[in-house]
Design an enzyme around this catalytic site. Structure first.
Site, PDB file in Angstrom:
ATOM      1  N   MET A 124      18.638  84.621 -32.560  1.00  0.00           N
ATOM      2  CA  MET A 124      18.719  83.554 -31.566  1.00  0.00           C
ATOM      3  C   MET A 124      17.890  82.348 -31.976  1.00  0.00           C
ATOM      4  SD  MET A 124      20.394  84.752 -28.765  1.00  0.00           S
ATOM      5  CE  MET A 124      19.587  84.212 -27.241  1.00  0.00           C
ATOM      6  N   ASP A 172      15.917  85.850 -37.706  1.00  0.00           N
ATOM      7  CA  ASP A 172      16.065  85.901 -36.259  1.00  0.00           C
ATOM      8  C   ASP A 172      17.499  85.510 -35.886  1.00  0.00           C
ATOM      9  OD1 ASP A 172      15.272  86.160 -33.581  1.00  0.00           O
ATOM     10  OD2 ASP A 172      14.921  84.003 -33.431  1.00  0.00           O
ATOM     11  N   ASP A 225      12.357  82.315 -38.084  1.00  0.00           N
ATOM     12  CA  ASP A 225      12.300  82.417 -36.621  1.00  0.00           C
ATOM     13  C   ASP A 225      11.884  81.059 -36.081  1.00  0.00           C
ATOM     14  OD1 ASP A 225      11.693  83.135 -33.879  1.00  0.00           O
ATOM     15  OD2 ASP A 225      11.534  85.223 -34.575  1.00  0.00           O
ATOM     16  N   GLU A 281      44.878  88.803 -93.324  1.00  0.00           N
ATOM     17  CA  GLU A 281      46.113  89.587 -93.296  1.00  0.00           C
ATOM     18  C   GLU A 281      45.869  90.986 -93.848  1.00  0.00           C
ATOM     19  OE1 GLU A 281      45.805  86.665 -95.172  1.00  0.00           O
ATOM     20  OE2 GLU A 281      46.852  86.907 -97.089  1.00  0.00           O
TER      21      GLU A 281
END
Lengths: 451, 451
Positions: B55, B53, B9, B367
């Site tokens: 914004m 956050d 934030d 084999e």
């Protein structure tokens, strides 16, 4: 998280009461009214936890617990014993029968649900490992783990919370034969835990219990320490903090004054659980290793070599050596398959002993080996190859009936960074062909790449 | 369970407030005050959850979230976006950026902690898988999983809680291209879920929400359905039940009236997460398979054959056939290694096509093949071996430059229940030797065991 709980009690009223409380918390509940019935339901209904009454006529709780822990199909289910008495002897007997915890009647909700959540959290992660380990076992990749993991040689870190804890807790564990370090404060504890993988952490709650829980939380937030069993030691008055501690990820607890026998019984259970979990993980790692290992020689196999060749060459360039045993068919024909295998194993050992640890050594065909030395070029590569040829030729391979002289031919090619692996191998193969044509027991280098 | 939470934030007061509340609940907290700082801390501090956050000046929360989800090192960390507005458009934008959930400011404690617990529970299990899958990847056993798992072809079961849910929820998913079954009550839902592996369960809470939660709990207590994402649909007034649902193991929720775009965004995230988890598991299973598979032919390898032979013989007795390609060396010499490999692959295919599904077919040497038919004896065993000899000899192996006629010699030995595997193989090997001596392209049977 919800779960299936099997309630075992011979008194119907007790069953109803406990079932109602569990059910109100959205647990799925089934019940059994005797030991034998409990054993059947435990195997068929697949509960996540068993709440087991101690006092039952016929087969008592201890016996049921021992049976559950003895049977491979139910041994992993946590068992919580429920007893009318808060008796030390009973607790220890239960723990020794393999019980994962103990609740005294009347059981209060806070304690009951905190313990269930803690046991379920551990079980959920364990279940994931167990499933995978069983898959590996079905493929025949690993042997069933030995359930009787012991505490011998276990390492514990003790973080005393009070003066009374100091020396005492560590002593109890040391007498059991465990290695113990007593930490001088929390930072010291973290240093000890960073130093060496611990099988157990014992954390004494101090007078400021919240501060101790903060440390517990710190241990649980650490991705490495998260899975180390954490046992709390607390005063009777700190019981609410202990319950909080369970929600933070603590696995068990004892109350002060600490009863040595009870502490040891709980420690043993925790360490055993931890070791079983470690075994499951190690099993899985080993199974994965097997997929890239040549079973005859222990070298990396063709699959691994081909996948890693590109990566090895991307950054630094590399020198590849294709090493083929000379006249291997006639060794097999003259001395038998067992001798042929012994020759391949001996050559693998000599190659491994004479390259750097970072170099790739793989068996990529019946009698064909590949060595890739990253960051090696020109003269150096030829010297390495020449040395490898010599260490094979210089003394015969010993077999029970005598000795077999063996030589190898080596084709060597050098790659600049970014060359494609298959092109590199083709050039090495051409060089190997010339080494064979030119009389065997020799090294031939491919001409440099056209630039 | 505690965890490391990264709080992002740009307003210091917001960070302090959230950090204090998390810390009071014993979470470990670190903070970042901008998008770029968040990206650095996410990669270096290794948080379990990021509270982000929306914004922020410069790089906003959406952009940070997209970056986190794009980077392999951080893509697995759950991101919870925190926004001032309870705005539908914002929520959808966040979910589309890959956010795992959304919280609106002011964030109440009950919601915050219920969501954290739910996300952490899922992450804890996932982490275990991721570690193991990475180990497999480092060994070169599996390719990095494609992170962009889609919802295409996903299968969802919808359990409507109200008349309003009926048809509507299923329709929204169907329009997204998912296959949807709407259940007619809870028992019907269980039947649908037993029928086919679901990628998602949508459970509408009915007027009696507690009864719906009981069903959620039942789904979570089932060891198979436990990991299928569970999304709750509820009325605004049922919010407390939704939080309870998270603690029972629900993964996400939407509120009525259901916004189709939001439901789809949440569904997409859940299905994607589920599929990534499935891929990790499948990767691991495949890696284990590789350890017992011969890479040239796809048959079981020697390691597998030897481990399972004892088990096969223990119960029922078995017939072992050792099958060796005649003059394989000369095929290699005349036609080259690639042709030799083609011959081995073709023989493997023909053997596989002519034994029962329960029989063991392995390549145990260059084999040399081994077929073990459990419960087969005497005449039948010889017939099977004779048929295998014929299917190899009857038509030459096609290679790009022409065709190669191939034959095999077969030594066969029969074991009574309880015979040791190595003794059985030795007798089969002796018989094989005689088949070679007697002219190749033939079956020889070992004399019966001395009784």
């Amino acid at each position: 998280m919800t779960a299936r709980i099997l309630v075992v009690d011979d008194v119907p009223a007790n069953v109803r009461l406990l079932a109602a409380r569990l059910s109100a918390e959205f647990y799925e509940v089934a019940s059994a009214s005797s030991g034998p019935e409990a054993l059947v339901k435990a195997a068929s209904w697949n509960p996540d936890i068993i709440l087991l009454d101690v006092m039952m006529p016929g087969m008592d709780g201890y016996e049921v617990c021992r049976e559950l822990k003895r049977d491979k199909a139910t041994a992993h289910i946590p068992v919580v014993m429920v007893t009318a008495l808060n008796d030390r002897q009973e607790r220890i007997r239960g723990l020794e029968a393999g019980a994962d915890d103990f609740l005294s009647k009347p059981v209060d909700d806070a304690t009951l649900f905190a313990r269930l959540r803690a046991l379920l959290r551990v079980k959920q992660v364990e279940d994931a490992w167990r499933m995978r380990a069983e898959a590996a076992r079905e493929l025949g990749l690993s042997e069933p783990a030995d359930a009787a993991a012991s505490t011998a040689g276990a390492f514990a870190v003790v973080v005393p919370g009070t003066e009374a804890d100091r020396g005492v807790l560590a002593d109890i564990l040391a007498r059991e034969g465990m290695t113990v370090e007593e930490a001088n404060g929390q930072e010291d504890a973290l240093a000890l835990l960073a130093d060496r993988d611990a099988d157990l952490i014992i954390l004494g709650l101090g007078p400021d219990g919240v501060q101790s829980l903060r440390f517990a939380s710190r241990l649980r937030a650490d991705s490495v320490l998260r899975d180390v069993p954490l046992l709390l030691v607390a005063d009777q008055a700190q019981k609410p903090l202990v319950l909080r501690g369970f929600d933070l990820g603590a696995n068990d607890h004892v109350l002060r004054p600490v009863d040595p026998a009870e502490l040891l019984a709980r420690v043993r259970n925790q360490v055993r659980r931890r070791r079983t979990q470690e075994m499951l993980r190690a099993d899985l790692d080993r199974s994965l290793e097997l997929a890239v290992t040549d079973s005859l020689t222990g070298l990396r196999n063709r699959r691994y070599a081909m996948r890693h060749l590109d990566g090895l060459m991307r950054s630094s360039g590399a020198t590849a050596m294709l090493i083929d045993v000379d006249r291997f068919k006639s060794i097999n024909d003259r001395f038998g398959h067992a001798a042929g295998d012994a020759v391949l194993r001996e050559i693998a050992d000599r190659l491994r002993a004479h390259v750097r640890a970072a170099d790739l050594v793989a068996r990529i065909g019946g009698e064909e080996f590949l060595v890739v030395a990253a960051g090696t070029s020109g003269e150096t590569g030829v010297c390495v190859a020449e040395r490898l040829r010599q260490v094979v030729a210089e003394r015969p391979v010993q077999i029970p009936d005598g000795e077999i002289p063996v030589t190898v031919s080596i084709g060597i090619a050098e790659a600049r960074p970014g060359t494609r692996a298959d092109m590199l191998l083709r050039r090495a193969d051409d060089a190997l062909y010339r080494a064979k044509e030119n009389g065997r027991n020799r090294v031939e280098a491919a001409p440099p790449e056209p630039s």
